[in-house]
Design a protein around this motif. Structure first.
Motif, PDB file in Angstrom:
ATOM      1  N   PHE A 249       0.827  -1.273   0.036  1.00  0.00           N
ATOM      2  CA  PHE A 249       0.047  -0.060  -0.173  1.00  0.00           C
ATOM      3  C   PHE A 249       0.877   1.169  -0.040  1.00  0.00           C
ATOM      4  O   PHE A 249       1.813   1.287   0.580  1.00  0.00           O
ATOM      5  CB  PHE A 249      -0.818  -0.097   1.161  1.00  0.00           C
ATOM      6  CG  PHE A 249      -1.889  -1.090   1.215  1.00  0.00           C
ATOM      7  CD1 PHE A 249      -2.325  -1.754  -0.054  1.00  0.00           C
ATOM      8  CD2 PHE A 249      -2.724  -1.611   2.291  1.00  0.00           C
ATOM      9  CE1 PHE A 249      -3.189  -2.712  -0.146  1.00  0.00           C
ATOM     10  CE2 PHE A 249      -3.437  -2.553   2.441  1.00  0.00           C
ATOM     11  CZ  PHE A 249      -3.651  -3.288   1.296  1.00  0.00           C
ATOM     12  N   GLY A 250       0.468   2.364  -0.715  1.00  0.00           N
ATOM     13  CA  GLY A 250       1.199   3.473  -0.658  1.00  0.00           C
ATOM     14  C   GLY A 250       0.398   4.619  -1.119  1.00  0.00           C
ATOM     15  O   GLY A 250      -0.819   4.384  -1.446  1.00  0.00           O
ATOM     16  N   PRO A 251       0.876   5.798  -1.650  1.00  0.00           N
ATOM     17  CA  PRO A 251       0.003   6.946  -2.389  1.00  0.00           C
ATOM     18  C   PRO A 251      -0.357   6.529  -3.651  1.00  0.00           C
ATOM     19  O   PRO A 251      -0.034   7.476  -4.743  1.00  0.00           O
ATOM     20  CB  PRO A 251       0.873   7.994  -2.039  1.00  0.00           C
ATOM     21  CG  PRO A 251       2.349   7.518  -2.197  1.00  0.00           C
ATOM     22  CD  PRO A 251       2.186   6.213  -1.846  1.00  0.00           C
ATOM     23  N   PHE A 252      -1.093   5.305  -3.896  1.00  0.00           N
ATOM     24  CA  PHE A 252      -1.446   5.203  -5.335  1.00  0.00           C
ATOM     25  C   PHE A 252      -2.714   4.333  -5.119  1.00  0.00           C
ATOM     26  O   PHE A 252      -3.119   3.610  -3.908  1.00  0.00           O
ATOM     27  CB  PHE A 252      -0.424   4.261  -6.191  1.00  0.00           C
ATOM     28  CG  PHE A 252       0.200   3.348  -5.454  1.00  0.00           C
ATOM     29  CD1 PHE A 252      -0.388   1.899  -5.538  1.00  0.00           C
ATOM     30  CD2 PHE A 252       1.375   3.510  -4.782  1.00  0.00           C
ATOM     31  CE1 PHE A 252       0.083   0.851  -4.825  1.00  0.00           C
ATOM     32  CE2 PHE A 252       1.653   2.355  -4.037  1.00  0.00           C
ATOM     33  CZ  PHE A 252       1.270   1.133  -4.267  1.00  0.00           C
ATOM     34  N   SER A 253      -3.582   3.923  -6.006  1.00  0.00           N
ATOM     35  CA  SER A 253      -4.765   3.084  -5.854  1.00  0.00           C
ATOM     36  C   SER A 253      -4.253   1.591  -5.909  1.00  0.00           C
ATOM     37  O   SER A 253      -3.498   1.085  -6.807  1.00  0.00           O
ATOM     38  CB  SER A 253      -5.662   3.268  -7.242  1.00  0.00           C
ATOM     39  OG  SER A 253      -6.726   2.520  -6.931  1.00  0.00           O
ATOM     40  N   PRO A 254      -4.719   0.912  -4.969  1.00  0.00           N
ATOM     41  CA  PRO A 254      -4.278  -0.483  -5.004  1.00  0.00           C
ATOM     42  C   PRO A 254      -4.839  -1.324  -6.261  1.00  0.00           C
ATOM     43  O   PRO A 254      -4.496  -2.502  -6.322  1.00  0.00           O
ATOM     44  CB  PRO A 254      -5.018  -1.181  -3.800  1.00  0.00           C
ATOM     45  CG  PRO A 254      -5.960  -0.023  -3.417  1.00  0.00           C
ATOM     46  CD  PRO A 254      -5.684   1.224  -3.957  1.00  0.00           C
ATOM     47  N   PHE A 255      -5.938  -0.895  -6.865  1.00  0.00           N
ATOM     48  CA  PHE A 255      -6.526  -1.543  -7.976  1.00  0.00           C
ATOM     49  C   PHE A 255      -5.842  -1.194  -9.268  1.00  0.00           C
ATOM     50  O   PHE A 255      -5.918  -0.012  -9.519  1.00  0.00           O
ATOM     51  CB  PHE A 255      -8.162  -1.062  -8.055  1.00  0.00           C
ATOM     52  CG  PHE A 255      -8.964  -1.422  -6.863  1.00  0.00           C
ATOM     53  CD1 PHE A 255      -9.474  -2.758  -6.823  1.00  0.00           C
ATOM     54  CD2 PHE A 255      -9.261  -0.446  -5.756  1.00  0.00           C
ATOM     55  CE1 PHE A 255      -9.920  -2.867  -5.585  1.00  0.00           C
ATOM     56  CE2 PHE A 255      -9.843  -0.753  -4.748  1.00  0.00           C
ATOM     57  CZ  PHE A 255     -10.249  -1.873  -4.595  1.00  0.00           C
ATOM     58  N   ILE A 256      -5.540  -2.405  -9.881  1.00  0.00           N
ATOM     59  CA  ILE A 256      -4.689  -2.170 -11.020  1.00  0.00           C
ATOM     60  C   ILE A 256      -5.612  -2.631 -12.316  1.00  0.00           C
ATOM     61  O   ILE A 256      -6.075  -3.676 -12.290  1.00  0.00           O
ATOM     62  CB  ILE A 256      -3.266  -3.147 -10.969  1.00  0.00           C
ATOM     63  CG1 ILE A 256      -2.432  -2.829  -9.727  1.00  0.00           C
ATOM     64  CG2 ILE A 256      -2.465  -2.875 -12.245  1.00  0.00           C
ATOM     65  CD1 ILE A 256      -1.388  -3.673  -9.522  1.00  0.00           C
TER      66      ILE A 256
END
Length: 302
Positions: A249-256
């Motif tokens: 997890f980070g500053p991005f969407s976990p859905f790819i």
């Protein structure tokens, strides 16, 4: 010696076997015990023979007297032993009788004391009843409190269904962690690159990679046999949470886009399973359950 005695009594002094050369000169009653005249001295050999015969008779008499005395001593010793045994038996019987009398007396005294106490209690109860009757006191009958029934309920995780389900989850989690541990030991460059991206120095990463792989395999073994399951599952939960925070997890969407699920879904499921083991334990098919049962059996025996 008998031949010598015969020679002397016959009036001869020759040695045995020699021809007789002397014939008696005075026949008749004038001859002595040895066959010679009273004036003729007795033969020393005859005297020695008579003395030896007398001493033999005396020794025989003394031996008979000694044997009789020995038999008498044996009889007296047997009689003394019998008397001692009889005295010992009588003494033991007297002691047993004295102990029985002492026990009977103590029992009688105790019964008398109990009777006196009961009589005194009855007198006191009667006095209280008379006093309460005069004062008009009303006694309430206390109701008996029923003992609380304690029901021991067996854990549902120790039954077949719960134990089998938790065993399958432990097997799945142990297999996944064991495979990750083996891959960590084999593919060291990938592990080193991942740890470097977190911010760890390369000198630490080179030594930390094998340690992480061995640790994951040990955790898998503990989960498989169900030993220290809550502690091991807690460690897995913490490690998975750290891994999700730093690597997934980070500053991005976990859905790819173009992929099912979300980034880190597998690690999240691992964390949930570890949390389940922290809350309910390993189940009935584990070493933890066996240790728990042994402790409960020990407490029941005490």
């Amino acid at each position: 010696m008998s031949s010598v005695i015969r020679d002397v009594r016959g009036g001869t002094t020759d040695e045995p076997g020699a021809p007789s050369s002397v014939t008696p000169t005075t026949p008749g009653p004038a001859r002595g015990y040895s066959g010679a005249s009273p004036a003729v001295p007795r033969d020393p050999r005859l005297l020695a023979a008579e003395k030896a015969e007398y001493e033999a008779r005396a020794a025989a008499d003394e031996a008979a007297a000694a044997k009789a005395a020995a038999d008498d001593a044996v009889a007296r010793a047997a009689a003394a032993k019998a008397a001692a045994d009889k005295s010992k038996a009588e003494l033991e019987a007297a002691r047993e009788e004295a102990r029985a009398k002492a026990r009977a007396a103590a029992l009688q005294v105790r019964m008398e004391q109990e009777q006196q106490l009961s009589e005194a209690e009855a007198v006191r109860a009667q006095a209280r009843a008379v006093r309460d009757q005069r004062l008009g006191t009303v006694h309430t009958v206390a109701t008996e409190v029923e003992p609380e029934v304690v029901t021991v309920v067996r854990r549902s995780t120790d039954k077949f269904a719960g134990a089998f389900g938790l065993f399958l989850l432990r097997l799945l989690l142990a297999a996944f962690i064991g495979i990750v541990g083996w891959q960590t030991m084999v593919d060291r460059p990938a592990v080193s690159d991942a740890l470097v991206t977190v911010g760890l120095p390369e000198s630490v990463v080179d030594r930390l990679g094998p340690v992480v792989g061995v640790g994951l395999i040990v955790v898998a073994v503990f989960l498989l046999v169900g030993l220290g399951t809550r502690i091991v599952a807690g460690l897995v939960l913490i490690a998975t949470a750290v891994f999700l925070a730093f690597f997934r997890f980070g500053p991005f969407s976990p859905f790819i886009e173009g992929q099912f699920g979300f980034y880190g879904d597998r690690e999240l499921f691992i964390a949930i399973i570890a949390l389940l083991f922290v809350l309910v334990g390993a189940g009935g098919w584990s070493l933890d359950a066996r240790i728990r049962h042994s402790r409960e059996a020990g407490r029941e025996e005490e």
